[in-house]
Design a protein around this motif. Sequence first.
Motif, mmCIF file in Angstrom:
data_model
loop_
_atom_site.group_PDB
_atom_site.id
_atom_site.type_symbol
_atom_site.label_atom_id
_atom_site.label_comp_id
_atom_site.label_asym_id
_atom_site.label_seq_id
_atom_site.Cartn_x
_atom_site.Cartn_y
_atom_site.Cartn_z
ATOM 1 N N GLY A 1 19.719 -45.354 -16.211
ATOM 2 C CA GLY A 1 20.489 -45.632 -17.407
ATOM 3 C C GLY A 1 21.944 -45.943 -17.127
ATOM 4 O O GLY A 1 22.337 -46.353 -16.024
ATOM 5 N N LEU A 2 22.776 -45.724 -18.139
ATOM 6 C CA LEU A 2 24.206 -45.992 -18.011
ATOM 7 C C LEU A 2 24.840 -45.189 -16.892
ATOM 8 O O LEU A 2 25.708 -45.686 -16.170
ATOM 9 C CB LEU A 2 24.918 -45.667 -19.328
ATOM 10 C CG LEU A 2 24.703 -46.605 -20.512
ATOM 11 C CD1 LEU A 2 25.462 -46.082 -21.721
ATOM 12 C CD2 LEU A 2 25.152 -48.016 -20.175
ATOM 13 N N LEU B 1 13.561 -49.904 -15.783
ATOM 14 C CA LEU B 1 14.513 -50.661 -16.585
ATOM 15 C C LEU B 1 15.920 -50.473 -16.045
ATOM 16 O O LEU B 1 16.261 -49.404 -15.557
ATOM 17 C CB LEU B 1 14.457 -50.194 -18.045
ATOM 18 C CG LEU B 1 13.095 -50.279 -18.727
ATOM 19 C CD1 LEU B 1 13.150 -49.598 -20.085
ATOM 20 C CD2 LEU B 1 12.667 -51.731 -18.883
ATOM 21 N N ARG B 2 16.751 -51.471 -16.177
ATOM 22 C CA ARG B 2 18.152 -51.357 -15.791
ATOM 23 C C ARG B 2 19.040 -51.608 -17.004
ATOM 24 O O ARG B 2 18.631 -52.254 -17.971
ATOM 25 C CB ARG B 2 18.535 -52.331 -14.674
ATOM 26 C CG ARG B 2 18.338 -53.783 -15.019
ATOM 27 C CD ARG B 2 19.101 -54.706 -14.090
ATOM 28 N NE ARG B 2 20.528 -54.734 -14.386
ATOM 29 C CZ ARG B 2 21.398 -55.565 -13.831
ATOM 30 N NH1 ARG B 2 20.983 -56.441 -12.930
ATOM 31 N NH2 ARG B 2 22.682 -55.537 -14.153
ATOM 32 N N LEU C 1 13.425 -49.720 -8.934
ATOM 33 C CA LEU C 1 11.972 -49.577 -8.911
ATOM 34 C C LEU C 1 11.468 -48.812 -10.135
ATOM 35 O O LEU C 1 12.146 -47.913 -10.642
ATOM 36 C CB LEU C 1 11.523 -48.816 -7.662
ATOM 37 C CG LEU C 1 11.743 -49.457 -6.297
ATOM 38 C CD1 LEU C 1 11.310 -48.484 -5.200
ATOM 39 C CD2 LEU C 1 10.961 -50.761 -6.187
ATOM 40 N N ALA C 2 10.258 -49.186 -10.574
ATOM 41 C CA ALA C 2 9.539 -48.380 -11.564
ATOM 42 C C ALA C 2 8.733 -47.357 -10.779
ATOM 43 O O ALA C 2 7.649 -47.644 -10.263
ATOM 44 C CB ALA C 2 8.626 -49.258 -12.407
ATOM 45 N N ALA D 1 18.107 -48.944 -22.816
ATOM 46 C CA ALA D 1 18.415 -49.988 -21.834
ATOM 47 C C ALA D 1 19.018 -51.229 -22.480
ATOM 48 O O ALA D 1 19.820 -51.935 -21.858
ATOM 49 C CB ALA D 1 17.159 -50.362 -21.055
ATOM 50 N N HIS D 2 18.633 -51.510 -23.723
ATOM 51 C CA HIS D 2 19.127 -52.699 -24.402
ATOM 52 C C HIS D 2 20.301 -52.402 -25.326
ATOM 53 O O HIS D 2 21.179 -53.251 -25.510
ATOM 54 C CB HIS D 2 17.995 -53.352 -25.203
ATOM 55 C CG HIS D 2 16.919 -53.942 -24.356
ATOM 56 N ND1 HIS D 2 15.910 -53.182 -23.807
ATOM 57 C CD2 HIS D 2 16.693 -55.213 -23.950
ATOM 58 C CE1 HIS D 2 15.108 -53.968 -23.093
ATOM 59 N NE2 HIS D 2 15.556 -55.195 -23.169
ATOM 60 N N ARG D 3 20.304 -51.225 -25.913
ATOM 61 C CA ARG D 3 21.363 -50.867 -26.862
ATOM 62 C C ARG D 3 22.672 -50.553 -26.146
ATOM 63 O O ARG D 3 23.738 -51.007 -26.543
ATOM 64 C CB ARG D 3 20.889 -49.673 -27.697
ATOM 65 C CG ARG D 3 21.982 -48.853 -28.368
ATOM 66 C CD ARG D 3 22.696 -49.642 -29.451
ATOM 67 N NE ARG D 3 23.715 -48.849 -30.098
ATOM 68 C CZ ARG D 3 24.986 -48.785 -29.728
ATOM 69 N NH1 ARG D 3 25.383 -49.484 -28.665
ATOM 70 N NH2 ARG D 3 25.852 -48.062 -30.391
#
Length: 492
Positions: free
Chosen positions: A205-206, A232-233, A338-339, A313-315
């Motif tokens: 995350g952030l 996710l990045r 990596l996932a 991840a998008h917000r």
Amino acid sequence: MLPVSDAPLIAVIGGGFSGAAFALHLVRHHGPAARIVIFEPRSRLGAGLAYSTLDPAHRINVPAGRMSLYPDLPDNFQAFVERSREQDRDGKLLAPDGTPYPRRRVFGDYVAAEIEPFLASGTVVHRRASVASMTRVANRWHVTDAWGESLLADAVVIAATHPPPALPSTLSSVKTHPKLISDVTVADALAPVGRDDSVLIVGNGLTSADVVASLAERGHRGKITSISRRGLRSRGHPVGTQDPFGDFTTSPSRRASDLLHRIRTAIREAKAQGLKWHPVLDAVRSQGFAIWRALDVPARRRIARLARPFWDAHRFRIAPQVEAVLDDAISAGRLKILAASLAKVEATETGFRVELRVKQQADTSIDVDAIVVTTGPAHGQILRSQPFLQELAEAGLLSACETGLGLACDLNANALGADGQPITDLFILGPLARGTFGELMGLPQVTEHALLVSEKVAKHLALPELPVAKQQPQKLEDATDRKPTALRSLAR
């Protein structure tokens, strides 16, 4: 000791951004009609964990022009940045399009400057201590701090921070290792990481993006592997300004699956009009309160459990300066995302042997010199995170939110006791209230919520309101033309 006064006393527990914003709004609208005591161990109010960092790589994640203490003055912080000539001190202040993304501590400076006059006048008192105990005494609250000093409050506002991160159980066997960094919010937490060390970051995350940027600022040259279950990045901001796209409130979704379908449909429609996904997520964010209220508790739980990683991840987008650091590291092969999840971790002579369970691939092992945990707050441990919270819970005066996102409260921000009934002089402020209010992690929404809670407290204590001309920090310009948001409408 506080001076003797007949004015009601409000105890605010937590002096980060939420607590400071609440105090500012209450004083701006109601003057010195109440005494405000803020319990905060840090040396200044308004910074909290996010804005007290001294790391130059840590930047606000949205443009300065969208960060403000005052909903009707959205450019207030940007004006502060310009007045303080931050560009002369920060060569990386401006993104490629010329938009300022200051270092986070500058926002802390801004909030501290805004509240300082009220500290100097004594209208707001900063008690540099944490709260150790809080009990009911007749119709008031007996609040005792860590130094053993007490006061009686007519109303209490809980503006506490999230619980600290919980160490993944897989890492318990190496929890004392000097190169296992379990909490990056601690000052100079990354100091044990050498310039050429290989690093595993657990969480994408952030905070993970902050760690990569901080390591780059320190001249780190080693390989970095960053893992999360979904791989996710953090995303960046779009080029140029795009207005929010999509209507999710006219006929609000009642089920989580329907809401997800509508968001995906809106993204396709936006793409057909030459737009990106960003304005659709902006619309969801701005309509978040109404969207959240339309969902029942099971739907909210589903979203919190299954969809929140995608939303986050998008917000929560990273500053262009930080995004560039990540992009460069990926392009150069220094950063791999990596996932994956941790299967097993063992200490070695030089660091750690880590077995990874990789999504849709065979398990793999890697050797790393250091491990950094960025999995985020342990929301499930909120009632055990501070002694006074546990004490209130054991007395039946506080409960965890059913969504698992914080503390239970109603639409007046009143805490809900174990019996589900509101405690009318106990208020929940800031992100810990998001299980009820929805989107309360972005600063504009937290600002709106601080204003809302200040009005609810003022109404409960029957505080007189100042004339409009005396409420404003400076001229409102065209603020009267701006429509109130759902939260601000609720405050009325």
